[in-house]
Design an enzyme around this catalytic site. Structure first.
Site, PDB file in Angstrom:
ATOM      1  N   SER A   1      16.867   2.643   5.589  1.00 11.78           N
ATOM      2  CA  SER A   1      16.845   2.885   3.851  1.00 11.78           C
ATOM      3  C   SER A   1      18.638   3.634   3.913  1.00 11.78           C
ATOM      4  CB  SER A   1      15.470   3.279   3.595  1.00 11.78           C
ATOM      5  OG  SER A   1      15.798   3.257   1.572  1.00 11.78           O
TER       6      SER A   1
ATOM      7  N   THR B   1       6.974  -4.237  14.449  1.00 11.09           N
ATOM      8  CA  THR B   1       6.057  -3.545  14.047  1.00 11.09           C
ATOM      9  C   THR B   1       5.726  -3.798  12.487  1.00 11.09           C
ATOM     10  OG1 THR B   1       7.139  -2.035  13.107  1.00 11.09           O
ATOM     11  CG2 THR B   1       6.767  -1.677  15.984  1.00 11.09           C
ATOM     12  N   GLY B   2       4.271  -3.234  11.740  1.00 14.31           N
ATOM     13  CA  GLY B   2       4.889  -3.424   9.951  1.00 14.31           C
ATOM     14  C   GLY B   2       4.728  -5.071   9.675  1.00 14.31           C
ATOM     15  N   ALA B   3       3.783  -5.949  11.048  1.00 12.17           N
ATOM     16  CA  ALA B   3       3.709  -7.136  10.551  1.00 12.17           C
ATOM     17  C   ALA B   3       3.005  -7.612   9.689  1.00 12.17           C
ATOM     18  CB  ALA B   3       4.233  -7.908  12.297  1.00 12.17           C
ATOM     19  N   SER B   4       2.075  -7.001   9.434  1.00 15.98           N
ATOM     20  CA  SER B   4       1.241  -7.601   8.650  1.00 15.98           C
ATOM     21  C   SER B   4       1.723  -7.828   7.061  1.00 15.98           C
ATOM     22  CB  SER B   4       0.001  -6.030   8.362  1.00 15.98           C
ATOM     23  OG  SER B   4       0.609  -5.297   7.749  1.00 15.98           O
TER      24      SER B   4
ATOM     25  N   GLY C   1       8.523  -6.985   7.069  1.00 18.76           N
ATOM     26  CA  GLY C   1       7.604  -7.171   8.867  1.00 18.76           C
ATOM     27  C   GLY C   1       7.145  -8.476   8.751  1.00 18.76           C
TER      28      GLY C   1
ATOM     29  N   GLY D   1       4.887  -7.629   3.955  1.00 19.15           N
ATOM     30  CA  GLY D   1       6.494  -7.099   3.335  1.00 19.15           C
ATOM     31  C   GLY D   1       7.299  -7.255   4.276  1.00 19.15           C
TER      32      GLY D   1
ATOM     33  N   TYR E   1      10.131  11.179   3.120  1.00 19.19           N
ATOM     34  CA  TYR E   1      10.926   9.915   3.032  1.00 19.19           C
ATOM     35  C   TYR E   1      12.625   9.588   3.401  1.00 19.19           C
ATOM     36  CZ  TYR E   1      11.702   4.696   2.416  1.00 19.19           C
ATOM     37  OH  TYR E   1      11.832   3.182   1.816  1.00 19.19           O
TER      38      TYR E   1
HETATM   39  N1  LIG Z   1      10.939  -2.258  -0.176  1.00 19.86           N
HETATM   40  C1  LIG Z   1      11.697  -1.090  -0.079  1.00 19.86           C
HETATM   41  O1  LIG Z   1      12.071  -1.663  -1.395  1.00 19.86           O
HETATM   42  C2  LIG Z   1      12.389  -0.530   0.980  1.00 19.86           C
HETATM   43  C3  LIG Z   1      11.519  -0.712   2.521  1.00 19.86           C
HETATM   44  N2  LIG Z   1      12.100  -0.326   3.086  1.00 19.86           N
HETATM   45  C4  LIG Z   1      11.643  -0.361   4.784  1.00 19.86           C
HETATM   46  O2  LIG Z   1      11.511  -1.448   5.156  1.00 19.86           O
HETATM   47  C5  LIG Z   1      10.333  -1.177   5.432  1.00 19.86           C
HETATM   48  C6  LIG Z   1       9.135  -1.957   5.904  1.00 19.86           C
HETATM   49  O3  LIG Z   1       8.992  -1.863   4.403  1.00 19.86           O
HETATM   50  P1  LIG Z   1       7.445  -2.981   3.127  1.00 19.86           P
HETATM   51  O4  LIG Z   1       8.023  -4.198   3.907  1.00 19.86           O
HETATM   52  O5  LIG Z   1       8.515  -2.620   1.566  1.00 19.86           O
HETATM   53  O6  LIG Z   1       6.158  -2.330   3.127  1.00 19.86           O
HETATM   54  P2  LIG Z   1       5.035  -2.764   3.510  1.00 19.86           P
HETATM   55  O7  LIG Z   1       4.294  -1.408   2.346  1.00 19.86           O
HETATM   56  O8  LIG Z   1       5.255  -4.147   2.631  1.00 19.86           O
HETATM   57  O9  LIG Z   1       5.453  -2.705   4.689  1.00 19.86           O
HETATM   58  C7  LIG Z   1       4.711  -2.131   5.289  1.00 19.86           C
HETATM   59  C8  LIG Z   1       4.074  -2.260   6.925  1.00 19.86           C
HETATM   60  O10 LIG Z   1       4.154  -1.227   7.009  1.00 19.86           O
HETATM   61  C9  LIG Z   1       2.987  -1.271   8.497  1.00 19.86           C
HETATM   62  N3  LIG Z   1       1.997   0.229   8.162  1.00 19.86           N
HETATM   63  C10 LIG Z   1       2.316   1.417   7.266  1.00 19.86           C
HETATM   64  N4  LIG Z   1       1.790   2.519   8.111  1.00 19.86           N
HETATM   65  C11 LIG Z   1       1.617   2.321   9.068  1.00 19.86           C
HETATM   66  C12 LIG Z   1       1.185   3.031  10.345  1.00 19.86           C
HETATM   67  N5  LIG Z   1       0.594   3.831  10.545  1.00 19.86           N
HETATM   68  N6  LIG Z   1       0.489   1.998  11.726  1.00 19.86           N
HETATM   69  C13 LIG Z   1       1.311   0.339  12.093  1.00 19.86           C
HETATM   70  N7  LIG Z   1       1.814   0.109  10.472  1.00 19.86           N
HETATM   71  C14 LIG Z   1       1.470   0.541   9.712  1.00 19.86           C
HETATM   72  C15 LIG Z   1       1.763  -1.947   7.228  1.00 19.86           C
HETATM   73  O11 LIG Z   1       0.633  -2.201   7.740  1.00 19.86           O
HETATM   74  P3  LIG Z   1      -0.942  -2.386   7.102  1.00 19.86           P
HETATM   75  O12 LIG Z   1      -1.188  -3.882   6.145  1.00 19.86           O
HETATM   76  O13 LIG Z   1      -1.941  -2.173   7.401  1.00 19.86           O
HETATM   77  O14 LIG Z   1      -0.356  -1.404   5.338  1.00 19.86           O
HETATM   78  C16 LIG Z   1       2.670  -3.049   6.995  1.00 19.86           C
HETATM   79  O15 LIG Z   1       2.730  -3.652   7.111  1.00 19.86           O
HETATM   80  C17 LIG Z   1       9.932   0.155   5.771  1.00 19.86           C
HETATM   81  O16 LIG Z   1      10.140   0.640   6.637  1.00 19.86           O
HETATM   82  C18 LIG Z   1      10.812   0.643   4.673  1.00 19.86           C
HETATM   83  O17 LIG Z   1      10.702   2.581   4.588  1.00 19.86           O
HETATM   84  C19 LIG Z   1      13.950   0.328   2.658  1.00 19.86           C
HETATM   85  C20 LIG Z   1      14.237   0.321   2.013  1.00 19.86           C
HETATM   86  C21 LIG Z   1      13.663  -0.305   0.316  1.00 19.86           C
HETATM   87  C1  LIG Z   2      14.756  -1.520 -14.812  1.00 18.91           C
HETATM   88  C2  LIG Z   2      14.167  -1.481 -13.513  1.00 18.91           C
HETATM   89  C3  LIG Z   2      14.765  -2.168 -12.678  1.00 18.91           C
HETATM   90  C4  LIG Z   2      13.245   0.308 -13.280  1.00 18.91           C
HETATM   91  C5  LIG Z   2      12.958   0.264 -11.458  1.00 18.91           C
HETATM   92  C6  LIG Z   2      12.842   2.201 -11.991  1.00 18.91           C
HETATM   93  C7  LIG Z   2      12.505   2.514 -10.555  1.00 18.91           C
HETATM   94  C8  LIG Z   2      11.237   2.354 -10.160  1.00 18.91           C
HETATM   95  C9  LIG Z   2      13.258   1.349  -8.759  1.00 18.91           C
HETATM   96  C10 LIG Z   2      14.755   1.759  -9.113  1.00 18.91           C
HETATM   97  C11 LIG Z   2      15.524   1.824  -7.718  1.00 18.91           C
HETATM   98  C12 LIG Z   2      14.365   2.056  -7.350  1.00 18.91           C
HETATM   99  C13 LIG Z   2      14.201   2.343  -5.493  1.00 18.91           C
HETATM  100  C14 LIG Z   2      13.397   2.429  -5.206  1.00 18.91           C
HETATM  101  C15 LIG Z   2      12.121   2.716  -5.436  1.00 18.91           C
HETATM  102  C16 LIG Z   2      11.811   2.079  -6.991  1.00 18.91           C
HETATM  103  C17 LIG Z   2      13.531   2.434  -7.987  1.00 18.91           C
HETATM  104  C18 LIG Z   2      13.503   3.363  -8.185  1.00 18.91           C
HETATM  105  C19 LIG Z   2      13.210   3.088  -3.812  1.00 18.91           C
HETATM  106  C20 LIG Z   2      13.189   4.053  -3.643  1.00 18.91           C
HETATM  107  C21 LIG Z   2      12.342   2.207  -2.571  1.00 18.91           C
HETATM  108  C22 LIG Z   2      12.304   2.748  -0.896  1.00 18.91           C
HETATM  109  C23 LIG Z   2      13.751   2.672  -0.558  1.00 18.91           C
HETATM  110  O1  LIG Z   2      14.290   2.862   0.924  1.00 18.91           O
HETATM  111  C24 LIG Z   2      15.225   2.858  -1.783  1.00 18.91           C
HETATM  112  C25 LIG Z   2      16.279   2.060  -1.659  1.00 18.91           C
HETATM  113  C26 LIG Z   2      14.945   2.373  -2.414  1.00 18.91           C
HETATM  114  C27 LIG Z   2      15.782   2.291  -3.377  1.00 18.91           C
HETATM  115  C28 LIG Z   2      16.123   1.893  -5.412  1.00 18.91           C
END
Ligand SMILES: NC(=O)C1=CN([C@@H]2O[C@H](COP(=O)(O)OP(=O)(O)OC[C@H]3O[C@@H](n4cnc5c(N)ncnc54)[C@H](OP(=O)(O)O)[C@@H]3O)[C@@H](O)[C@H]2O)C=CC1
Ligand SMILES: CC(C)CCC[C@@H](C)[C@H]1CC[C@H]2C3=C(CC[C@]12C)[C@@]1(C)CCC(=O)[C@@H](C)[C@@H]1CC3
Length: 301
Positions: A140, A8-11, A15, A13, A162
């Site tokens: 996360s 899921t979320g394959a489109s 995924g 990031g 979240y």
């Molecule tokens: N990025 C980060 O730093 C971190 C991410 N994570 C977790 O990793 C996972 C992936 O995140 P990431 O790749 O960064 O995020 P992205 O936003 O890049 O990707 C999210 C994906 O989820 C899809 N999506 C969102 N909402 C829905 C929905 N309602 N139904 C179906 N698909 C949906 C999006 O599709 P669409 O293209 O349609 O929007 C997209 O493909 C998440 O669970 C996130 O919480 C955890 C820790 C840190």
């Molecule tokens: C100089 C620094 C690199 C400035 C970046 C500051 C913040 C915007 C980031 C620092 C840690 C980050 C972080 C997340 C978002 C962006 C920051 C707050 C998350 C909350 C994103 C989603 C998650 O699931 C967490 C694990 C991330 C934790 C760290």
């Protein structure tokens, strides 16, 4: 027999990176891309097939924040008969959570409950197979017990929906293992680390992240969870894909990590969950599931 893997979320990031990496690991798998709409699903399929032209790739349309869409997708997947692994990589993180069309909190539904319903609806495919089946939840390190409350498990009242939804994901995985391991279904949780993706681009604009990049590469010498790219973020998923699920610890979260020199590795860390709370929460999920199935009886076989 081919292994069928649903992502899921394959489109985008993590995924999308995971889909590419899985096909790189094992060209014989059948990959099913779950995307929010048909156009995205087809575009993702084309992208993946450009890189792996011989791959078996199908698509399914599912909006995980919309329970009718989840039930329709489950119906379609049941008709296809096979499923060996389901991995979640979608997620939403918003400043202001809101109610969705089903009257449920959007973040809770998209990040957890939509998948819970999907998994329960696919139980007949996932359980009782010759080889173990598996679930990999993208959680996360932001999952925090302090953000979660059993009395407000959808997090309607707080500001940390979240973190609450990710803690709820950890709790759910623990209970799913307890309930389903005997039937050959195993669940794990992973954290991809800090990844530059659409999710982080909503926190700060892209150009700022680009400016911060050199600093973040330096930080990575001290903070191994700064994986930064979706490819690196998918490390824990890929590692789990190669393990025998029976030997994994159900009370561990697997973190994708990257060293200062760019080498990927996986770090297991103990989950901070209370098993009694997990069980009580599971009962609440079952209650909510009951209400959902009653409402959408026409979408059940
Ligand atoms: N990025 C980060 O730093 C971190 C991410 N994570 C977790 O990793 C996972 C992936 O995140 P990431 O790749 O960064 O995020 P992205 O936003 O890049 O990707 C999210 C994906 O989820 C899809 N999506 C969102 N909402 C829905 C929905 N309602 N139904 C179906 N698909 C949906 C999006 O599709 P669409 O293209 O349609 O929007 C997209 O493909 C998440 O669970 C996130 O919480 C955890 C820790 C840190
Ligand atoms: C100089 C620094 C690199 C400035 C970046 C500051 C913040 C915007 C980031 C620092 C840690 C980050 C972080 C997340 C978002 C962006 C920051 C707050 C998350 C909350 C994103 C989603 C998650 O699931 C967490 C694990 C991330 C934790 C760290």
């Amino acid at each position: 027999m081919e292994r069928v893997v649903l992502v899921t979320g394959a489109s985008g990031g993590v995924g999308l990176a995971l889909c590419r990496r899985l096909l790189g690991e094992d060209g014989r798998i059948h990959l099913c891309l779950a995307c929010r709409n048909a156009q995205k699903a087809e575009a993702t399929r084309d992208l993946v097939l450009q890189e792996y032209p011989a791959a078996q790739v199908s698509t399914v349309e599912v909006d995980l924040g919309n329970l009718a869409s989840v039930l329709r997708a489950a119906q379609e997947l049941r008709c296809r008969r096979l499923l060996h692994m389901l991995t979640t990589a979608e997620g939403v993180m918003t400043q202001t959570d809101r109610l969705n069309g089903d009257g449920l909190q959007e973040v809770f539904t998209t990040n957890l409950f939509g998948h819970f319903i999907l998994i329960r609806q696919l139980e007949s495919l996932l359980c009782g197979n010759e080889k173990p089946s598996r679930l990999i939840w993208t959680s996360s390190s932001n999952a925090r017990e302090s953000a979660f409350s059993l009395s407000d498990y959808q997090h309607a009242k707080g500001q940390e929906s979240y973190s609450s939804s990710k803690y709820a994901t950890d709790l759910t995985s623990v209970v799913l293992n307890r309930k389903f391991n005997k039937q050959g279904l195993y669940s794990s949780v992973v954290c991809p680390g800090l990844v530059m993706s659409n999710m982080t681009f909503k926190i700060l604009p892209v150009f700022l992240w680009v400016l911060l990049m050199p600093i973040m590469f330096l930080i990575r010498f001290f903070a191994k969870t700064y994986t930064l790219t979706p490819y690196n973020g998918a490390e824990a998923h890929v590692w789990l894909f190669k393990q025998k699920p029976e030997y994994l610890d159900p009370l561990v979260k697997y973190h994708s990590c990257t060293s200062g020199l760019g080498k990927n590795f996986v770090e297991p860390r103990k989950l901070d969950v209370d098993e009694e709370t997990a069980e009580k929460f599971y009962q609440k999920l079952l209650e909510l599931e009951g209400q959902t199935l009653e409402k959408y009886g026409d979408l059940l076989d």
